[in-house]
Design a protein around this motif. Structure first.
Motif, PDB file in Angstrom:
ATOM      1  N   SER A 189      -9.200   4.303  -0.254  1.00  0.00           N
ATOM      2  CA  SER A 189      -9.146   3.681  -1.577  1.00  0.00           C
ATOM      3  C   SER A 189      -9.024   2.165  -1.485  1.00  0.00           C
ATOM      4  O   SER A 189      -9.717   1.421  -2.186  1.00  0.00           O
ATOM      5  N   VAL A 190      -8.135   1.692  -0.609  1.00  0.00           N
ATOM      6  CA  VAL A 190      -7.942   0.254  -0.454  1.00  0.00           C
ATOM      7  C   VAL A 190      -9.208  -0.388   0.119  1.00  0.00           C
ATOM      8  O   VAL A 190      -9.618  -1.470  -0.311  1.00  0.00           O
TER       9      VAL A 190
ATOM     10  N   LEU B 167      -2.471   9.145   4.424  1.00  0.00           N
ATOM     11  CA  LEU B 167      -2.754   7.756   4.796  1.00  0.00           C
ATOM     12  C   LEU B 167      -4.247   7.476   4.741  1.00  0.00           C
ATOM     13  O   LEU B 167      -4.675   6.400   4.298  1.00  0.00           O
TER      14      LEU B 167
ATOM     15  N   VAL C 198      -1.589   8.874  -4.150  1.00  0.00           N
ATOM     16  CA  VAL C 198      -2.548   9.770  -3.500  1.00  0.00           C
ATOM     17  C   VAL C 198      -2.403  11.210  -3.980  1.00  0.00           C
ATOM     18  O   VAL C 198      -3.205  12.068  -3.609  1.00  0.00           O
TER      19      VAL C 198
ATOM     20  N   HIS D 272       2.651   2.262  -2.092  1.00  0.00           N
ATOM     21  CA  HIS D 272       2.776   2.777  -3.449  1.00  0.00           C
ATOM     22  C   HIS D 272       1.417   2.958  -4.127  1.00  0.00           C
ATOM     23  O   HIS D 272       1.321   2.957  -5.354  1.00  0.00           O
ATOM     24  N   VAL D 273       0.400   3.163  -3.292  1.00  0.00           N
ATOM     25  CA  VAL D 273      -0.872   3.682  -3.785  1.00  0.00           C
ATOM     26  C   VAL D 273      -0.682   5.175  -4.042  1.00  0.00           C
ATOM     27  O   VAL D 273      -0.173   5.910  -3.192  1.00  0.00           O
TER      28      VAL D 273
ATOM     29  N   MET E 275      -5.330   6.920   1.181  1.00  0.00           N
ATOM     30  CA  MET E 275      -4.926   5.580   0.734  1.00  0.00           C
ATOM     31  C   MET E 275      -5.823   4.509   1.335  1.00  0.00           C
ATOM     32  O   MET E 275      -6.293   3.599   0.631  1.00  0.00           O
TER      33      MET E 275
ATOM     34  N   VAL F  87       0.797  -1.223   0.000  1.00  0.00           N
ATOM     35  CA  VAL F  87       0.000   0.000   0.000  1.00  0.00           C
ATOM     36  C   VAL F  87       0.831   1.276   0.000  1.00  0.00           C
ATOM     37  O   VAL F  87       0.300   2.358  -0.278  1.00  0.00           O
TER      38      VAL F  87
ATOM     39  N   CYS G 193       3.199   8.588  -4.762  1.00  0.00           N
ATOM     40  CA  CYS G 193       2.836   7.510  -3.850  1.00  0.00           C
ATOM     41  C   CYS G 193       2.676   8.048  -2.434  1.00  0.00           C
ATOM     42  O   CYS G 193       3.322   9.029  -2.046  1.00  0.00           O
ATOM     43  N   VAL G 194       1.852   7.376  -1.636  1.00  0.00           N
ATOM     44  CA  VAL G 194       1.650   7.818  -0.258  1.00  0.00           C
ATOM     45  C   VAL G 194       2.966   7.821   0.510  1.00  0.00           C
ATOM     46  O   VAL G 194       3.171   8.633   1.414  1.00  0.00           O
ATOM     47  N   GLU G 195       3.900   6.964   0.149  1.00  0.00           N
ATOM     48  CA  GLU G 195       5.195   6.931   0.826  1.00  0.00           C
ATOM     49  C   GLU G 195       5.965   8.235   0.667  1.00  0.00           C
ATOM     50  O   GLU G 195       6.742   8.619   1.543  1.00  0.00           O
TER      51      GLU G 195
END
Length: 301
Positions: free
Chosen positions: A235-236, A229, A164, A161-162, A232, A159, A178-180
């Motif tokens: 979405s997940v 976060l 956002v 690398h979702v 993300m 996750v 990515c969220v990261e």
């Protein structure tokens, strides 16, 4: 032969190994820094030394091995983004050579964290669990009906690398936004420095301490992280219809500094009822989750 399992957890900062009993208790553990820039065999030598140390005079029934990803389960190889010396490294087979005749199971470290929390931590009893680590990077894994859900290659639940932020900056994975790039510890500190925060570069613990003391920039960094976060997770959850999200890692140790803005943002993003009902809670096992989850890979053997 002992019923204890050898557990190995390989990350970009440290390599840990331990012995876990059949009930999921971590009996003993050791860790070493992960070598950087010294070549693939230098990293492997640390793993081999830990295996030798923990199994000297002690029988184990097998090993659970987890690594930062990506992983390739069918091939038994790993190519961790944060361990650049390993590309398509045959980790499963190399460990198996040290433990002839005993099963060796491989998974990503996010899956291990989720399995550990499901077995012995905050996620016990959850039907469909997302476990997340928010630290130097952001990892994750899925547990469905008590079993790891690996996906086609073993990387389901990755996750961090979702995307956002569609206009966001580059990520170490090769993507953008990515969220990261927003919510991981180093990314938070880097953003805070651009806003004028005077604390030490790269030190997320100092950022958390400043936020706890009321520093407005540091608090904004945590709010920004929590919001990303939440986007993300929403979405997940919309895709997976999750029962529970468990969040651990060094950044999550800041507690309500992270969880308060995360929950507030999730309430805004969760328009669908089944997402709005989703619980997002702190992990319980801390640094032990990866090793306990690695051992859980052999629970059905």
């Amino acid at each position: 032969m002992s019923e204890n399992v050898l557990a190995i957890d390989i990350g970009g900062t440290k390599i840990a190994a331990g012995l876990v009993d059949p009930g999921g208790a971590l009996l003993t553990s050791q860790q070493r820094p992960t070598p950087r820039g010294a070549g693939a065999e230098a990293v492997w030598a640390v793993v081999a030394d830990l295996v030798a140390e923990l199994t000297a005079g002690v029988g184990v029934r097998g090993a659970g091995v987890v690594s930062a990803g990506p992983v390739q389960l069918q091939a038994g190889t790993v190519s961790p983004i944060n361990v650049p010396d390993w590309r398509d490294f045959p980790l499963r087979d190399r460990v198996a050579e040290l433990l002839p005749g005993r099963p060796v199971r491989l998974a990503g470290d996010g899956v291990a964290m989720a399995l550990g929390e499901h077995w012995r931590g905050a996620g016990q009893g959850a039907g469909f669990l997302l476990g997340m680590v928010v630290s130097t990077g952001i990892g994750g894994g899925l547990v469905l009906d008590g079993q790891p859900y690996p996906g086609r290659t073993g990387n389901a639940g990755h996750v961090g690398h979702v995307v956002v932020d569609t206009a966001g900056g580059p990520c170490a994975c090769g993507g953008h936004g990515c969220v990261e790039t927003i919510a991981a510890g180093p990314s938070m500190v880097a953003w805070a420095k651009t806003q004028g925060w005077s604390g030490p570069a790269g030190d997320a613990r100092a950022l958390a301490a400043a936020a706890a003391d009321g520093d407005p920039i540091a608090r904004s960094a945590f709010a920004r992280s929590g919001t990303a976060l939440a986007a993300m997770i929403a979405s997940v959850a919309a895709v997976c219809d999750l029962d529970l999200v468990v969040v651990g890692g060094g950044v999550a140790k800041a507690g309500e500094l992270l969880f308060e803005p995360l929950h507030a943002a999730l309430a805004r993003y969760a328009g669908l009822e089944f997402i709005a009902e989703l619980e997002v809670i702190p992990a319980e096992l801390g640094g032990e989750a990866g090793l306990i989850g690695a051992a859980a890979l052999l629970r059905t053997d």
